[in-house]
Write an enzyme that holds these catalytic residues in place. Structure first.
Site, short mmCIF file in Angstrom:
data_model
loop_
_atom_site.label_atom_id
_atom_site.label_comp_id
_atom_site.label_asym_id
_atom_site.label_seq_id
_atom_site.Cartn_x
_atom_site.Cartn_y
_atom_site.Cartn_z
N LYS A 196 15.59 -11.51 17.86
CA LYS A 196 14.19 -11.41 17.42
C LYS A 196 13.25 -11.49 18.62
CE LYS A 196 14.66 -13.35 12.74
NZ LYS A 196 14.18 -14.40 11.81
N GLY B 107 17.41 -12.09 9.38
CA GLY B 107 18.86 -12.27 9.47
C GLY B 107 19.57 -11.84 8.21
N ASP B 108 18.80 -11.36 7.22
CA ASP B 108 19.37 -10.98 5.93
C ASP B 108 19.97 -9.58 6.00
OD1 ASP B 108 20.01 -11.23 3.28
OD2 ASP B 108 18.04 -11.96 2.70
N ASP C 37 9.16 -12.72 9.85
CA ASP C 37 10.40 -13.08 9.17
C ASP C 37 10.27 -12.65 7.71
OD1 ASP C 37 12.88 -14.34 8.69
OD2 ASP C 37 11.85 -16.14 7.99
N ASP D 238 8.84 -19.12 9.37
CA ASP D 238 8.76 -20.45 8.77
C ASP D 238 9.95 -21.34 9.09
OD1 ASP D 238 10.58 -18.96 7.23
OD2 ASP D 238 10.23 -20.24 5.50
N ASN E 189 14.94 -20.59 12.96
CA ASN E 189 15.44 -19.33 13.48
C ASN E 189 14.32 -18.41 13.95
OD1 ASN E 189 14.74 -19.19 10.71
ND2 ASN E 189 15.71 -17.20 10.55
N ASP E 190 13.08 -18.77 13.68
CA ASP E 190 11.93 -17.96 14.12
C ASP E 190 11.25 -18.54 15.35
OD1 ASP E 190 12.22 -16.29 11.80
OD2 ASP E 190 11.27 -17.89 10.64
#
Length: 1282
Positions: free
Chosen positions: A902, A766-767, A490, A922, A925-926
């Site tokens: 992912k 996600g950025d 991430d 962290d 979402n991971d």
């Protein structure tokens, strides 16, 4: 076509047949509808149930695509649905939620197994644990017996219960097997108790639920679908909810979605106008009986489609009205929501979107584990074949013996040669079963456990700032840490701190913030009157710039700072004497803070004004227009009228778009471009600032056209963009800024080391792309000599791949990196899957699976054609082609990807490359990615503990990954491989003599050794030296492991233990057993010792001693790292052999139990005879010479040991390989634009509408509802969602 008609969905009390009839009527109505007005459906095309097409599909899985960026057809499609037409196939709209009506939801049931049913709408309690008190024993045993070795041991135990064939007591194997199952079961139980504790903490969080006519404090687990929940500032959203109203103007609600997409900047959600106006008291909340009809629970994080029916009216709902579980309420005192999806699901999984994206808990097995399972099968088959051959030989020998010695017929008259062979087969099977020793698996678990403690105790991975040590949460994956080939990381919170810092700027040809001597100094006697507004200390403070700002003599500098204070969409809130800024992106906040620290303080804004303090003087500017930014414009502007009446346009944006819109290009502009090169070379995020004066005539004409474009129903966005383009011309460049997105300490060095260790790092975030690229450059993942492949180039390469018959020609001489978006991956990789196709808004569906991009890409047409003929094979080929291309590159960055995407990327690499993968993150979402990878690492960061709770290893910093892999991982792999190699070697060397003895004992399955020797050989006599090797062995020190990361490659290539190594170990063990047995047999054939010790017992002791000493010497020769424990272990093995031989062979023991202690004084008689000692010494020499010869050969032929190679390399390269260059060659550099845009368009629309602003007393006039008594402090609760 799936029915989307609310009146035919989930009606209580209706039979299934009636509901089916209703659906059929809807289908017939849909068939009669006019041709698709959006041009998204073929005539006569029928979508499969649950399939998404058109706009519904476009909305799916497209992170970052807000409603404003999608075609207006989205709302038109919803309008058509409400009007009774069904031009599109939507997902099944069978999820109906009624507010304040628990009884309604309780009556619905859902099948989940056979004829069993559960409630369709379940509670909010989550359950991530695997076991409960009833399922632990059967489920854990079921999982453990997936190991072939356990099945094998049970099989042998069953054989031993038959006295006719038993050669060993049945309980001798049952006891160690029970110990093994108990140890593993307790380990799994401890892990699961931790999950239960985590679930209990989360489910017990407090929240306010409407019960009757008032709100009561209850737990998260008490929430049900249809409940109305009151949330307070800084609290987490407990379930997916429809926002009803809030304490903010226009019922806005600001949320932080760090647990969902990793971003800490604020996003807003807004309630429907009708609920905002009508739900103004607790009484109105209690009487609210709205009905929400929406899609079934799904994993699409960024889309939601549904309707609210209330008081005879129907209102459309989208994702901007929904608060997702795991969001954190910020900048909003109170808000109210209607629960749509709860945390628990009646079947497998969960209803809430974030939990649907978390994936299932999977039992992870290492590569060596899987290989061991296969080896057990191979050894067992070899054992059966050997037993069969010996049994056949036994039958022939019995027949020959009976024919030759007929006078002994009374002894075997009841046994035929066939029966003798049958019993011998099972006897040999039991006798040789100890070749797969159970003690190996018990020792295995102990080594894993101790190596996990080494990770926990490593002070080099202890983060003293937050008192966080490293933690091995899984104790059975350590060796796989030494075989990682791909790391999926991430970005936000893992590589970066997500803290933006204003570092440098270039104004009117002057660069500020260059020298360390200028920093953190204020001009003496300046008396800065604006300092009381400061809340955060700025990293950048150039004394020269401060003095120039205070003198106020440079008009360009004045305009530069004024632009920073005016051109933004930041919200401001006063807390006491402090100003608190809330920005749509951290970049904007950094710029406004920089202006504040330089004397230009943003104070307040209204719908059409903005007030700033310029060097202590308050000035109010009238905002005439805000030209908001988006990913296409890459800039934003604000048109203002200053207090003197002058109209000015202030613009900031990416250098690539600002520089081409300048009025002229003079020396200052050229110097600024050079400064941009310099800033970007230092991996800072650059931004250009420009302005111009606008005449009244020009503004009046433009304003009139702007008002006309603002009310268009069609092509509004395009027309506004044209007007913005006209205004943003002939600009005057003011300067450039440089912002640093702070990396975590040691990230560039860590990535460099990992790359040198042949580990490829992929960043999945996600950025947005610009941000991800700049972080890639900052952390040295991307370098300026790399060829960056974006979506267009990737499509061209894959087209060439298709034309060249699946031959991917990678440019080996070029360094390449791939940067793709989640949208591109969806189009490329999911087009043949059974799940709904996901398309971008620009796609047009002509036939099933046929996608024609506006660019008319040949690849897409080819894929579509192939899908029509062979849906599986082309998709698999495309997947493989993309993975081959990506893995041939030095770096891969995937931006705008959802949690599920992912995990999909990780799964693709595992599927097509058969590689060992590690995922590190962290946030929540991971979690899916962490669970999917072979190794999951959680960072104990700012986004809660969800990633840590689902991980195998927990670290405080990304930089600790280098020590975890290059030191602990490589050592663990080395230790486990050596342990396995020598455990198999010592087992074959000591116990294969049973087979050779069968050739000289009439194939009778008589044991060669004493029973106690067989029982203690693998437990006491030879296990300790091998155990010390598995615990403490090192080939090089930790320092050398980090200095020479190339050593890591041996684990990736499986060099230390594979089928070849196992074969060599088998041959080595067999040769040792042959030498030990036949040298002793040769010595005992023609002569006897001086003490007349030529008996069977002495022979057995001689063979056993020879084999034991040969094994110990071999282990001594191959131990590279000697410690006190190593010496003690070898010494203990010899002492225990002597001790137990004395105890089990004593005369007293023989007198007590002659059947159990049947070798009286055998070792004492044999090993005190010089002749026997010479035989043992001869066997030891014969067994040791080959190993010494091999080592000598390797030294002579140049095949040096690892230590020798390291010393040679150290002499050739005195400089440590870890050192990084500070800068890249300027000539190879191409300037990159790096301004980070927020996920959505920002707050400009809210500001100009006035929705987000308070003027005087604009709060809701219902303090009892929207300003209840202060909630209990939630700061002590476990942070974010699990």
């Amino acid at each position: 076509m799936v029915c989307a008609c609310p009146r035919h969905i989930s009606l209580p009390g209706r039979a299934e047949e009636l509901e089916k009839r209703g659906r059929n009527r809807c289908r017939s109505a849909a068939a009669k509808v006019q041709p698709d007005p959006l041009g998204l459906r073929d005539e006569g095309q029928v979508s499969a149930p649950g399939e998404l097409t058109g706009i519904a599909a476009a909305a799916e899985e497209l992170p970052g695509k807000s409603r404003r960026e999608r075609p207006e057809a989205d709302s038109q499609g919803l309008a058509l649905m409400r009007a009774g037409g069904y031009p599109l196939a939507f997902p099944a709209f069978t999820w109906e939620v009624r507010a304040n009506d628990r009884n309604y939801h309780m009556q619905f049931k859902k099948k989940f197994a056979f004829c069993l049913t559960k409630k369709k709408y379940a509670g909010n309690a989550i359950k991530t644990a695997k076991y409960n008190i009833f399922t632990f024993l059967p489920l854990n045993l079921y999982e453990q017996f997936h190991r072939m070795a356990n099945v094998y041991f049970v099989f042998v135990i069953v054989l031993q219960t038959f006295p006719e064939i038993s050669t060993l007591p049945w309980y001798t194997l049952l006891f160690p097997l029970s110990c093994l199952l108990t140890i593993r079961g307790l380990r799994d139980l401890i892990d699961d108790v931790g999950r239960h504790q985590s679930d209990r903490n989360i489910n017990s969080r407090p929240c306010e639920i409407l019960a009757g006519k008032s709100f009561r404090w209850q737990k998260w687990r008490d929430i049900c679908v249809g409940d109305i929940v009151r949330l307070h500032k800084e609290s987490f959203v407990p379930a997916d909810m429809l926002l009803l109203c809030s304490s903010e103007p226009s019922s806005l609600c600001y949320v932080e979605t760090a647990d969902i997409d990793g971003e800490t900047n604020l996003k807003f959600r807004q309630a429907l106008l009708v609920t905002h106006q009508e739900l103004v008291s607790e009484e109105s909340m209690a009487t609210f009986d709205g009905r929400v009809t929406c899609e079934e629970p799904n994993s699409r994080m960024h889309s939601f489609t549904g309707t609210l029916e209330w008081r005879g009216e129907t209102y459309s709902l989208d994702s901007e009205r929904i608060l997702l579980r795991g969001c954190k309420l910020r900048n909003t005192d109170v808000c109210y929501g209607l629960v749509i999806y709860a945390g628990e699901c009646p079947g497998p999984g969960f209803d809430s979107k974030i939990m649907r994206n978390c994936g299932k808990i999977k039992r992870k097995k290492t590569k060596l584990d899987r290989m061991m399972d296969r080896l057990v099968i191979i050894i067992f088959l070899v054992l059966l074949v050997t037993s069969l051959c010996l049994a056949i030989a036994s039958g022939f020998w019995a027949r020959m013996f009976q024919e030759k010695h007929s006078y002994l017929s009374a002894l075997y008259k009841n046994t035929t040669p066939a029966q003798q062979a049958f019993f011998s087969f099972w006897g040999f099977t039991i006798l040789l079963s100890i070749i797969i020793p159970m003690s190996m698996y018990i020792t295995f678990e102990f080594i894993y456990l101790v190596n996990s403690f080494f990770i926990n105790w490593d002070l080099e991975m202890y983060y003293a700032v937050k008192d966080i040590p490293a933690k091995a949460r899984s104790t059975s994956l350590n060796d796989q840490l030494g075989q990682i080939e791909y790391i999926f990381s991430d970005k936000t919170g893992t590589l970066t701190q997500n803290v933006m810092s204003f570092k440098k700027c270039c104004i009117n040809g002057t660069i500020y913030g260059t020298g360390p001597g200028h920093e953190n100094k204020e001009p003496s006697g300046s008396g800065l009157t604006w300092s009381h507004h400061g809340e955060k200390k700025l990293d950048f403070c150039d004394a020269t710039l401060l003095e120039a700002a205070w003198r106020d003599s440079d008009p360009v500098l004045r305009e530069f700072l004024r632009l920073l204070a005016l051109c933004h969409t930041v919200m401001v809130e006063e807390k006491g004497d402090q100003l608190v800024y809330q920005a749509a992106s951290p970049d904007e906040e950094a710029l406004v803070l920089a202006a504040r620290n330089l004397g230009y303080v943003f104070l307040a804004r209204t719908q059409d004004t903005i007030t700033i303090s310029e060097l202590g003087k308050k000035r109010t500017y009238k905002v005439l227009a805000m030209l908001d930014f988006n990913s296409d414009r890459k800039r934003m502007s604000v048109l203002v009228r200053d207090p003197q009446g002058t109209i000015r346009l202030y613009t900031k944006g990416a250098d690539t778009v600002i520089l081409e819109r300048l009025q002229r290009r003079g020396p200052n502009e050229t110097f600024t471009e050079m400064a941009l090169d310099r800033f970007a070379e230092e991996t800072l995020r650059t931004l250009c600032l420009a302005s111009k004066e606008v005449s009244e005539v020009e503004y009046s004409k433009w304003s009139r056209r702007h008002r006309e474009a603002s009310v268009l129903l069609q092509d509004r966005t395009q027309e506004l963009d044209k007007l913005y383009e006209e205004m943003e011309q002939n600009l005057q460049l003011l300067g450039a800024t440089a912002i640093e997105d702070k990396l975590q300490d040691g990230v560039p060095e860590t990535i460099q080391l990992l790359k040198l260790g042949n580990i490829k790092v992929w960043v999945l975030t996600g950025d947005k792309q610009e941000t991800a690229m700049n972080i890639g450059y900052a952390c040295k993942l991307l370098t300026d000599d790399m060829e960056i492949l974006e979506e267009k180039e990737i499509s061209e390469i894959l087209e060439a791949y298709w034309v060249s018959n699946n031959n991917l020609k990678a440019s080996c001489h070029k360094k390449r990196a791939i940067i793709v978006s989640g949208d591109f991956l969806v189009r490329l990789l999911l087009w043949v899957r059974s799940q709904p196709r996901v398309l971008s808004p620009k796609d047009k569906i002509l036939h099933v699976g046929e996608v024609l991009k506006e660019k008319k890409g040949w690849l897409w047409r080819r894929l579509a054609c192939c899908r029509a003929t062979s849906p599986q094979e082309p998709g698999s080929l495309v997947e493989k082609a993309f993975v081959d291309l990506a893995t041939s590159c030095q770096a891969v960055i995937c931006c705008r990807v959802t949690p599920k995407q992912k995990a999909l990327i990780v799964q693709l690499v595992k599927k097509h490359k058969k590689a060992i993968t590690l995922a590190i993150g962290d946030g929540a979402n991971d979690v899916n990615m962490i669970k999917t990878a072979d190794i999951g690492v959680g960072i104990s960061g700012l986004e809660g503990m969800q990633a840590v709770q689902c991980s195998d290893y927990a670290l405080a910093q990304f930089s600790y990954l280098q020590r975890l892999l290059l030191v602990h991982g490589r050592w663990a792999y080395l230790r486990i491989c050596k342990f396995l190699r020598y455990f198999f070697y010592k087992t074959f060397a000591g116990l294969m003599a049973q087979v050779w003895f069968a050739f000289h004992s009439g194939f009778t399955a008589q044991p060669l050794y004493e029973g106690w020797f067989l029982a203690l050989y693998n437990i006491f006599y030879t296990s300790y030296p091998v155990l010390s090797m598995g615990l403490l062995e090192q080939d090089v020190s930790a320092k050398k492991s980090l200095e020479f990361p190339e050593l890591y490659v041996i684990g990736q290539q499986d060099e230390l233990f594979n089928y070849r190594v196992f074969g060599i170990t088998l041959l080595h063990g067999v040769s040792t057993s042959l030498a030990s047995f036949y040298i002793a047999l040769w010595a005992f054939e023609d002569g006897i010792g001086s003490k007349v010790v030529g008996d069977y017992e002495s022979f057995a002791v001689t063979v056993a001693t020879s084999a034991l000493l040969s094994v110990l010497v071999e282990i001594i020769l191959d131990t590279k790292f000697w410690t006190v424990l190593s010496f003690l272990m070898v010494t203990a093995s010899l002492l225990l052999f002597c001790l137990f031989s004395f105890l089990t062979q004593s005369i007293d023991a023989f007198r007590i139990a002659p059947a159990v202690f049947c070798f009286p004084e055998a070792s004492r008689n044999a090993l005190t005879d010089p002749y026997i000692l010479l035989v043992v010494l001869l066997s030891l020499v014969v067994n040791t010479v080959p190993s010494l010869t091999v080592r000598l050969y390797r030294t002579i032929t140049g095949k040096n040991t690892i230590q020798q190679n390291i010393r040679l390399k150290a002499r050739q390269e005195p400089e440590p390989s870890v050192e990084l260059r500070a800068h890249v060659p300027h000539g190879s550099f191409h300037r990159r634009s790096s301004y980070a845009f927020s996920h959505q368009e920002g707050y400009a629309g809210l500001i100009t509408r006035g929705d987000s602003l308070r003027t005087g007393d604009t709060r809701r006039a219902t303090p009892g509802l929207l300003h209840p008594e202060t909630a209990p402090a939630l700061s002590s609760l476990p942070s974010p969602l699990a």
